[in-house]
Write a protein that holds these residues in place. Structure first.
Motif, PDB file in Angstrom:
ATOM      1  N   ASP A 129     111.376  43.125 -30.234  1.00 55.12           N
ATOM      2  CA  ASP A 129     110.863  41.749 -30.199  1.00 55.12           C
ATOM      3  C   ASP A 129     111.679  40.859 -28.966  1.00 55.12           C
ATOM      4  OD1 ASP A 129     109.477  41.257 -32.652  1.00 55.12           O
ATOM      5  OD2 ASP A 129     110.791  41.224 -34.293  1.00 55.12           O
ATOM      6  N   LEU A 130     112.651  41.951 -28.672  1.00 53.59           N
ATOM      7  CA  LEU A 130     113.826  41.032 -27.890  1.00 53.59           C
ATOM      8  C   LEU A 130     112.814  41.465 -25.947  1.00 53.59           C
ATOM      9  CD1 LEU A 130     116.948  42.999 -28.655  1.00 53.59           C
ATOM     10  CD2 LEU A 130     116.610  40.824 -28.701  1.00 53.59           C
ATOM     11  N   ILE A 131     111.906  42.300 -26.772  1.00 56.03           N
ATOM     12  CA  ILE A 131     111.326  42.597 -25.248  1.00 56.03           C
ATOM     13  C   ILE A 131     110.480  41.276 -24.875  1.00 56.03           C
ATOM     14  CG2 ILE A 131     109.417  43.791 -23.834  1.00 56.03           C
ATOM     15  CD1 ILE A 131     110.820  46.384 -25.108  1.00 56.03           C
ATOM     16  N   ALA A 132     109.465  40.803 -26.090  1.00 56.12           N
ATOM     17  CA  ALA A 132     108.984  39.965 -26.063  1.00 56.12           C
ATOM     18  C   ALA A 132     109.531  38.675 -25.973  1.00 56.12           C
ATOM     19  CB  ALA A 132     107.633  39.631 -27.711  1.00 56.12           C
ATOM     20  N   GLN A 133     110.636  38.285 -26.621  1.00 56.40           N
ATOM     21  CA  GLN A 133     111.520  36.850 -26.109  1.00 56.40           C
ATOM     22  C   GLN A 133     112.087  37.501 -24.739  1.00 56.40           C
ATOM     23  OE1 GLN A 133     113.984  37.198 -28.845  1.00 56.40           O
ATOM     24  NE2 GLN A 133     112.786  37.242 -30.741  1.00 56.40           N
ATOM     25  N   GLY A 134     111.901  38.166 -23.982  1.00 55.80           N
ATOM     26  CA  GLY A 134     112.277  38.538 -22.964  1.00 55.80           C
ATOM     27  C   GLY A 134     113.910  38.437 -22.668  1.00 55.80           C
ATOM     28  N   LYS A 135     114.511  38.639 -23.722  1.00 53.38           N
ATOM     29  CA  LYS A 135     115.978  39.547 -23.827  1.00 53.38           C
ATOM     30  C   LYS A 135     116.337  40.211 -23.320  1.00 53.38           C
ATOM     31  CE  LYS A 135     116.873  36.004 -26.874  1.00 53.38           C
ATOM     32  NZ  LYS A 135     117.022  35.934 -28.531  1.00 53.38           N
TER      33      LYS A 135
END
Length: 360
Positions: free
Chosen positions: A308-314
């Motif tokens: 999810d962090l990758i999906a959010q660009g974090k």
């Protein structure tokens, strides 16, 4: 759903239970939810260092039994600093660019790195140098990554150490012996403390609390006076001798490995009390085997959160467990603090309240 991504995942540093649960969760969420591709890097950064890089592409329908498996199906390594990598001719070479090139040659949009503070520090340095979108997941049986209350592998290691102490209890009582169990813990005594309390140890020695052998012997004598002629002593491998010397063994590749403090403690106790002593060194048994339910749950939660962090660009973030929930912290902040046992923490107070001798 957004643009399709291609993400990599690797396991770095020592192995532990729960790593495959993370891999499974990452693949399930990335492929099943986002329709991304997931590339598993073999043998950590050494897989990226190879030309061509060594990897596998995961498929959603080929994850059977992964949740139950110990170790890591990707393989791992805790040798060879990529910024000063030992070569076959005896020289060292900076191979960071090889790793960075390997990442980019695979067309990866992001990398999930599972490791302890040392591995995450190296991965972050590589990421900063080479434009790698990195998300970290903490794993260490020592449970010493500062920004998370618990890391993958700790619960299983504690369970195994507790079971070992349970088994030693009966043979100690049968033969009126002092049983010393030496457990892992490179610089921190979390395993010894938690398993010692859970397993009913009479004495727990950890590196964070200086001890006196005479205090330990007093505990043993007090038990003997009450007709209890056996005793269970839990000791972390990082405990030093009474005069502060580290006990280690010279292993291959010239590395000093902790180990042997249990034998030292046994000899001191035997000489001062006359008690018959036996030493069990649990060693790598703590790393192996089927992961505990807690490590499976934690690994699954961490894996989903990392995707999810990758999906959010974090990026440049590490997932962490705090206050019964998953959150993310900057990797630099996560590895800046080193979580040893606080002599005033709850479990230390619990041990003292139970009458367990901590040697001080």
């Amino acid at each position: 759903m957004g643009e399709k991504k291609r993400i990599g995942i690797l396991t770095s540093g020592g192995d532990c239970a729960g790593l495959n649960a993370v891999i499974r969760a990452v693949v399930h969420h990335a492929v099943g939810t986002y329709n991304w591709d997931v590339i598993g890097i073999r043998e950590a950064t050494q897989g990226l260092m190879s030309d061509p890089p060594r990897f596998i592409q995961f498929e959603l329908d080929k994850l059977d039994n992964l949740l139950l498996m110990g170790g890591t199906i990707l393989g791992t390594t805790n040798k060879g600093d990529p910024f000063a990598f030992p070569m076959n001719d005896g020289t060292v070479r900076d191979r960071s660019s090889d790793i960075i090139n390997g990442y980019h040659s695979l067309g990866l949009d992001a990398l999930i790195g599972i490791g302890g503070d040392g591995s995450l520090a190296i991965l972050r340095r590589l990421a900063q140098q080479g434009g790698i979108n990195l998300v970290g997941i903490p794993k260490t049986i020592d449970n010493d990554v500062g920004a998370t209350e618990v890391s993958i592998g700790f619960d299983t290691a504690t369970n195994i150490a507790t079971e070992a102490l349970d088994r030693l209890h009966f043979t100690a009582a049968s033969h009126n012996r002092v049983m010393i169990l030496e457990v892992m813990g490179r610089d921190a005594g979390h395993i010894a403390l938690a398993a010692g309390i859970a397993g009913g140890a009479d004495v727990i020695l950890i590196p964070e609390i200086p001890y006196k052998i005479e205090k330990v012997c007093q505990k043993i004598r007090a038990r003997q006076e009450k007709g209890k002629h056996f005793c269970l002593v839990m000791v972390s491998e990082a405990v030093r001798t009474e005069v502060g010397e580290q006990v280690s063994k010279l292993k291959q590749f010239g590395e000093d490995r902790l180990g042997g403090i249990g034998k030292y403690i046994a000899e001191q106790i035997g000489a001062k009390t006359g008690a018959e002593t036996r030493v069990t060194v649990l060693g790598h048994i703590q790393r192996g085997g089927i992961p505990s339910p807690m490590d499976r749950l934690l690994g699954s939660a961490f894996g989903v959160a990392a995707v999810d962090l990758i999906a959010q660009g974090k990026f440049d973030q590490m997932v962490a467990w705090q206050n019964r929930q998953i959150l993310s912290v900057p990797i630099a902040e996560a590895i800046q603090t080193y979580r040893t046992v606080d002599p005033e923490e709850t479990l230390v107070k619990t041990a003292r309240g139970l009458g367990i001798c901590l040697g001080d």
